[in-house]
Write a protein that holds these residues in place. Sequence first.
Motif: not given
Length: 148
Positions: A17-26, A74-78, A82-88
Motif C-alpha cells: 500500500v505504501a509502495g502504491v502511494a509512493i508510486a502515485s507521487v511519481f 481525483n488524487y485526495p479521494p484516491f 487506498l488508506a481506508v480500504g487497506s485496513t483489513y
Amino acid sequence: MASFLDSVRLQPAHGYVAGVAIASVFVNTWAAFGVGAARKKYNVPYPQMYAETSHAHSTQFNCVQRAHQNILENYPPFLMLLAVGSTYRPALAAAFGALRLFGFISYYKGYSSGDPKKRLNPGTAVGYMGLFGLLGLGFEVVARLITS
C-alpha cells in the motif's frame, strides 16, 4: 477489555500500500512535467492555467493541462480510499490502487494526445475497476466498524 480498534494492526502487506502511494507521487509528478513541457512547446506562459481559445494550440495544450487537473482532482479521494480500504485487506487494496494508477496514466496519455475523446479508453476503464474496488473495500471497513 480490548476494543475492536485495538485489533487493527499494520500487516506486512501494508508495505505494498505504501509502495502504491509512493508510486502515485511519481505518476502525479510525471503528469505535471508533461504540462510544463506542453507550456514550453505551445508557448503558454505562466500564470495562465489554460490557453485562450484564440491561441493556435489551445486544444492541444488544454488537453494536457486538463488531463493533469483530472488526476489532481481525483488524487485526495484516491489516497483516502487506498488508506481506508487497506485496513483489513492491504494486498487487495494495493492491487486496486495499482489499477487506479494505471487508469490515471492511461487517461493522461489519451487526453494529452490532443483528442479529448481519447481520454476514455480501455486503460481508463481498468482504472475505474480499481476505483470501484477501493470503494468496496472502504464500504467493508465502514460496515465492520459500525457493526463491531
